[in-house]
Design a protein around this motif. Structure first.
Motif, mmCIF file in Angstrom:
data_model
loop_
_atom_site.group_PDB
_atom_site.id
_atom_site.type_symbol
_atom_site.label_atom_id
_atom_site.label_comp_id
_atom_site.label_asym_id
_atom_site.label_seq_id
_atom_site.Cartn_x
_atom_site.Cartn_y
_atom_site.Cartn_z
ATOM 1 N N GLN A 1 36.427 71.729 91.490
ATOM 2 C CA GLN A 1 35.076 72.063 91.022
ATOM 3 C C GLN A 1 34.451 70.945 90.211
ATOM 4 O OE1 GLN A 1 35.077 76.349 89.454
ATOM 5 N NE2 GLN A 1 37.259 75.966 89.864
ATOM 6 N N ARG A 2 35.141 69.806 90.098
ATOM 7 C CA ARG A 2 34.599 68.634 89.410
ATOM 8 C C ARG A 2 34.203 67.585 90.438
ATOM 9 N NH1 ARG A 2 38.381 66.155 85.042
ATOM 10 N NH2 ARG A 2 36.513 64.858 84.851
ATOM 11 N N VAL A 3 33.108 66.913 90.173
ATOM 12 C CA VAL A 3 32.659 65.872 91.093
ATOM 13 C C VAL A 3 33.584 64.673 90.965
ATOM 14 C CG1 VAL A 3 30.784 64.334 91.717
ATOM 15 C CG2 VAL A 3 30.287 66.639 90.924
ATOM 16 N N GLY A 4 34.230 64.328 92.053
ATOM 17 C CA GLY A 4 35.128 63.187 92.063
ATOM 18 C C GLY A 4 35.054 62.444 93.372
ATOM 19 N N LYS A 5 35.677 61.271 93.394
ATOM 20 C CA LYS A 5 35.656 60.464 94.612
ATOM 21 C C LYS A 5 36.831 60.771 95.521
ATOM 22 C CE LYS A 5 33.888 57.064 91.531
ATOM 23 N NZ LYS A 5 34.090 55.745 90.941
ATOM 24 N N ASN A 6 37.849 61.420 94.960
ATOM 25 C CA ASN A 6 38.967 61.876 95.776
ATOM 26 C C ASN A 6 38.700 63.332 96.159
ATOM 27 O OD1 ASN A 6 40.375 59.412 95.434
ATOM 28 N ND2 ASN A 6 41.086 60.112 93.426
ATOM 29 N N LEU A 7 38.380 63.538 97.415
ATOM 30 C CA LEU A 7 38.047 64.888 97.860
ATOM 31 C C LEU A 7 39.271 65.794 97.803
ATOM 32 C CD1 LEU A 7 35.906 63.988 101.017
ATOM 33 C CD2 LEU A 7 35.073 64.776 98.795
ATOM 34 N N PRO A 8 39.074 67.082 97.521
ATOM 35 C CA PRO A 8 40.208 68.013 97.607
ATOM 36 C C PRO A 8 40.737 68.044 99.045
ATOM 37 C CG PRO A 8 38.121 69.195 97.359
ATOM 38 C CD PRO A 8 37.820 67.754 97.123
ATOM 39 N N SER A 9 42.010 68.287 99.197
ATOM 40 C CA SER A 9 42.631 68.231 100.521
ATOM 41 C C SER A 9 42.018 69.259 101.462
ATOM 42 C CB SER A 9 44.134 68.483 100.400
ATOM 43 O OG SER A 9 44.373 69.832 100.022
ATOM 44 N N LYS A 10 42.180 68.994 102.768
ATOM 45 C CA LYS A 10 41.696 69.938 103.774
ATOM 46 C C LYS A 10 42.328 71.310 103.578
ATOM 47 C CE LYS A 10 40.674 66.868 107.679
ATOM 48 N NZ LYS A 10 41.052 66.550 109.089
ATOM 49 N N ALA B 1 33.585 81.983 102.045
ATOM 50 C CA ALA B 1 32.467 81.050 102.226
ATOM 51 C C ALA B 1 32.028 80.940 103.674
ATOM 52 C CB ALA B 1 32.861 79.666 101.694
ATOM 53 N N GLY B 2 32.747 81.522 104.605
ATOM 54 C CA GLY B 2 32.337 81.508 106.002
ATOM 55 C C GLY B 2 32.301 80.124 106.625
ATOM 56 N N GLY B 3 33.160 79.221 106.157
ATOM 57 C CA GLY B 3 33.230 77.879 106.736
ATOM 58 C C GLY B 3 32.339 76.862 106.053
ATOM 59 N N ARG B 4 31.513 77.283 105.057
ATOM 60 C CA ARG B 4 30.599 76.336 104.399
ATOM 61 C C ARG B 4 31.354 75.255 103.642
ATOM 62 N NH1 ARG B 4 28.315 81.026 102.763
ATOM 63 N NH2 ARG B 4 28.616 80.614 100.537
ATOM 64 N N LEU B 5 32.429 75.641 102.959
ATOM 65 C CA LEU B 5 33.186 74.644 102.197
ATOM 66 C C LEU B 5 33.878 73.654 103.124
ATOM 67 C CD1 LEU B 5 34.806 76.886 99.419
ATOM 68 C CD2 LEU B 5 32.624 75.665 99.396
ATOM 69 N N ILE B 6 34.380 74.131 104.237
ATOM 70 C CA ILE B 6 35.029 73.246 105.206
ATOM 71 C C ILE B 6 34.016 72.237 105.752
ATOM 72 C CG2 ILE B 6 36.229 73.168 107.425
ATOM 73 C CD1 ILE B 6 37.214 76.039 106.804
ATOM 74 N N ALA B 7 32.804 72.723 106.087
ATOM 75 C CA ALA B 7 31.769 71.835 106.631
ATOM 76 C C ALA B 7 31.328 70.810 105.595
ATOM 77 C CB ALA B 7 30.579 72.661 107.100
ATOM 78 N N ARG C 1 33.132 69.569 103.150
ATOM 79 C CA ARG C 1 34.156 68.539 103.000
ATOM 80 C C ARG C 1 34.100 67.547 104.155
ATOM 81 N NH1 ARG C 1 38.763 66.262 104.200
ATOM 82 N NH2 ARG C 1 40.131 65.579 102.492
ATOM 83 N N GLU C 2 33.910 68.024 105.366
ATOM 84 C CA GLU C 2 33.823 67.119 106.519
ATOM 85 C C GLU C 2 32.630 66.182 106.379
ATOM 86 O OE1 GLU C 2 33.682 69.683 109.888
ATOM 87 O OE2 GLU C 2 35.851 70.097 109.897
ATOM 88 N N THR C 3 31.512 66.707 105.914
ATOM 89 C CA THR C 3 30.330 65.863 105.704
ATOM 90 C C THR C 3 30.590 64.828 104.628
ATOM 91 O OG1 THR C 3 28.869 67.679 106.345
ATOM 92 C CG2 THR C 3 27.876 65.880 105.109
ATOM 93 N N ALA C 4 31.241 65.244 103.534
ATOM 94 C CA ALA C 4 31.546 64.311 102.447
ATOM 95 C C ALA C 4 32.442 63.185 102.926
ATOM 96 C CB ALA C 4 32.202 65.063 101.287
ATOM 97 N N ARG C 5 33.436 63.523 103.744
ATOM 98 C CA ARG C 5 34.338 62.490 104.263
ATOM 99 C C ARG C 5 33.584 61.545 105.178
ATOM 100 N NH1 ARG C 5 38.064 59.031 103.197
ATOM 101 N NH2 ARG C 5 39.527 58.619 104.907
#
Length: 486
Positions: A52-61, A73-79, A81-85
């Motif tokens: 929940q903190r803004v960082g440059k190391n994304l949380p793992s898949k 979340a219905g897939g919103r968090l997964i999407a 993370r993919e966009t961030a990567r």
């Protein structure tokens, strides 16, 4: 990330920022604690808190998948993370993608070594432009352009609406963001300004040749903010995208090299346009859609004395440490307008002239290591030193900033932003009690044991021959407007 207002208007939040905010929002809406969520997802509370903190190391898949399920979340968090990567990979590609092309010479092996030696020696001879004094070539290049495009004194070039009639406060400069980046780089052919590699190939970029043959101490490719548009609008309004330091460096240095070669061939006279195909192809140097620009920020720092003995700080760049501008004196601090790292969270967090100027003060005045984004989190300008002290001094009106607009250095057609920092004497002495005399780029110019110069018209004119074109222009403007600035 600090919640302090940026001086930009519409840069969208990176997906990494939205991901952290969305996880926190969903958790709070569900009235769950970090410990509750940790129990549901099978991870420690620390992992959930870090997500929940803004960082440059994304949380793992795996963690994001678990959070998406637990928080429904219905897939919103997964999407997200993919966009961030994808955002991270795209910006890093800008700095690592190798140039294409390269030319091989049809030279017999026995003659190759000597041919390469001659090519590299001639390239270095032209780059060093023997016999040039100070900014001589810069001012000769300015004469290629009509008088209405030459700034005060003829030292720099200015376009319509570029240099303001009077300075505006920094808060009146508005930065806009555009995802329409324009042409990626110039398509001009530059072979005539590039030497041969040791293997007989033509270098593909000027920066690579400088790295191999000049070997300056400081030459690193970094993501930079690219100017896309400029117009006066209740102060000044500029639109930016991204580019890289090397992309801009290659264009500027190639244009300068071409002029030096033509000047030498013309027996050290102003060359004609027919000898300058790169400059000719650009045409209007004030069109950022034709000329790749990343306008650095040059800040004249004035120590405002309550008794009227105002002084300013001057910096002499060391030619052995920097890739360009060595030997001339310049205002201080001065640096590229760029984020602290390539990470999208830093691109967002650092898109601010004030934050850029603060980082340069930290590095050049206090000798702190370059703020290159090595921290796992964006810089917190509100609580990290020395930025916290800078912010507090500015809030108390002891640290004021002004912007004069933009100018172009004629030799390399490099755009620069001209700014002034006026700092009250007691504030200056507190903030810069540990002012360094030398830094990674050169040394501070001063006399009689001082680390500054008197801010007087006589001192500025005495320093005239040693000053870069933009520094002289900025100093004269500030002296003209001293009653307003001080």
């Amino acid at each position: 990330m600090s919640d302090d207002a940026h001086d930009h208007d519409d840069l969208p939040e990176p997906a990494a920022v939205r991901l952290a905010k969305e996880i926190r929002r969903l958790r709070l809406d569900a009235e769950l604690s970090d410990a509750d969520v940790a129990t549901d997802v099978g991870y420690s509370r620390q992992y959930v808190s870090m997500a929940q903190r803004v960082g440059k190391n994304l949380p793992s898949k795996e963690l994001v998948n678990a959070l998406d399920n637990a928080l429904r979340a219905g897939g919103r968090l997964i999407a997200l993370r993919e966009t961030a990567r994808a955002e991270q990979l795209e910006l890093r590609r800008r700095l690592t993608e190798p140039p294409t092309g390269g030319q091989t010479l049809p030279v017999a092996e026995p003659a190759l070594v000597e041919h390469v030696r001659q090519s590299q020696a001639e390239w270095l001879r032209v780059r060093n432009a023997p016999g040039v004094r100070g900014r001589e070539l810069t001012e000769l290049a300015a004469w290629l352009y009509p008088q209405e495009q030459r700034g005060p004194g003829g030292h720099v070039l200015i376009g319509t609406g570029w240099l303001l009639d009077e300075p505006v406060e920094l808060d009146d400069v508005h930065l806009l963001w555009s995802d329409v980046q324009g042409p990626p780089t110039t398509s001009m052919r530059m072979e005539h300004v590039l030497p041969l590699t040791d293997r007989g190939y033509r270098y593909t970029t000027y920066s690579r040749a400088v790295r191999d043959l000049v070997r300056p101490r400081l030459l690193e490719n970094r993501l930079s903010y690219r100017l896309l548009d400029i117009k006066p609008a209740k102060g000044l309004e500029m639109t930016f995208g991204t580019t890289s330091f090397f992309e801009v460096f290659d264009v500027k240095q190639s244009i300068a090299h071409e002029f030096k070669a033509a000047w030498l061939a013309a027996d050290r006279s102003v060359p004609g346009w027919d000898a300058l195909p790169l400059r000719t192809a650009i045409g209007d140097p004030f069109d950022p859609q034709r000329l790749l620009m990343s306008p650095g920020v040059n800040t004249l720092t004035i120590r405002r004395d309550r008794d009227g003995d105002h002084r300013f700080v001057l910096h002499e760049r060391d030619g052995g440490k920097v890739a360009d501008g060595g030997g001339l004196c310049h205002v201080m601090p001065a640096g590229e307008f760029q984020p602290s790292s390539v990470d999208p969270t830093d691109v967002y967090n650092d898109f601010s002239l004030w934050r850029n100027i603060m980082r340069e003060f930290s590095e050049e005045f206090l000798g702190n290591p370059e703020h290159d984004g090595n921290s796992p989190h964006p810089i917190d300008y509100a609580s990290e030193e020395p930025f916290k002290s800078f912010e507090q001094a500015r809030a108390r009106d002891g640290f004021r900033l002004w912007h004069y607009g933009l100018a172009i250095e004629p030799l390399e057609l490099g755009a620069v932003q001209l700014t002034v920092a006026v700092i009250d004497d007691d504030v200056f002495d507190t903030l810069f009690a540990d002012l360094v005399r030398t830094n990674d780029e050169g040394k501070i110019v001063g006399g009689n044991g001082r680390t500054d110069m008197p801010f007087t018209g006589e001192a500025i004119e005495r320093l005239n021959p040693r000053l870069s074109a933009s520094a002289l222009t900025l100093l004269r403007l500030a002296w003209r407007d001293r009653s307003r600035l001080l």
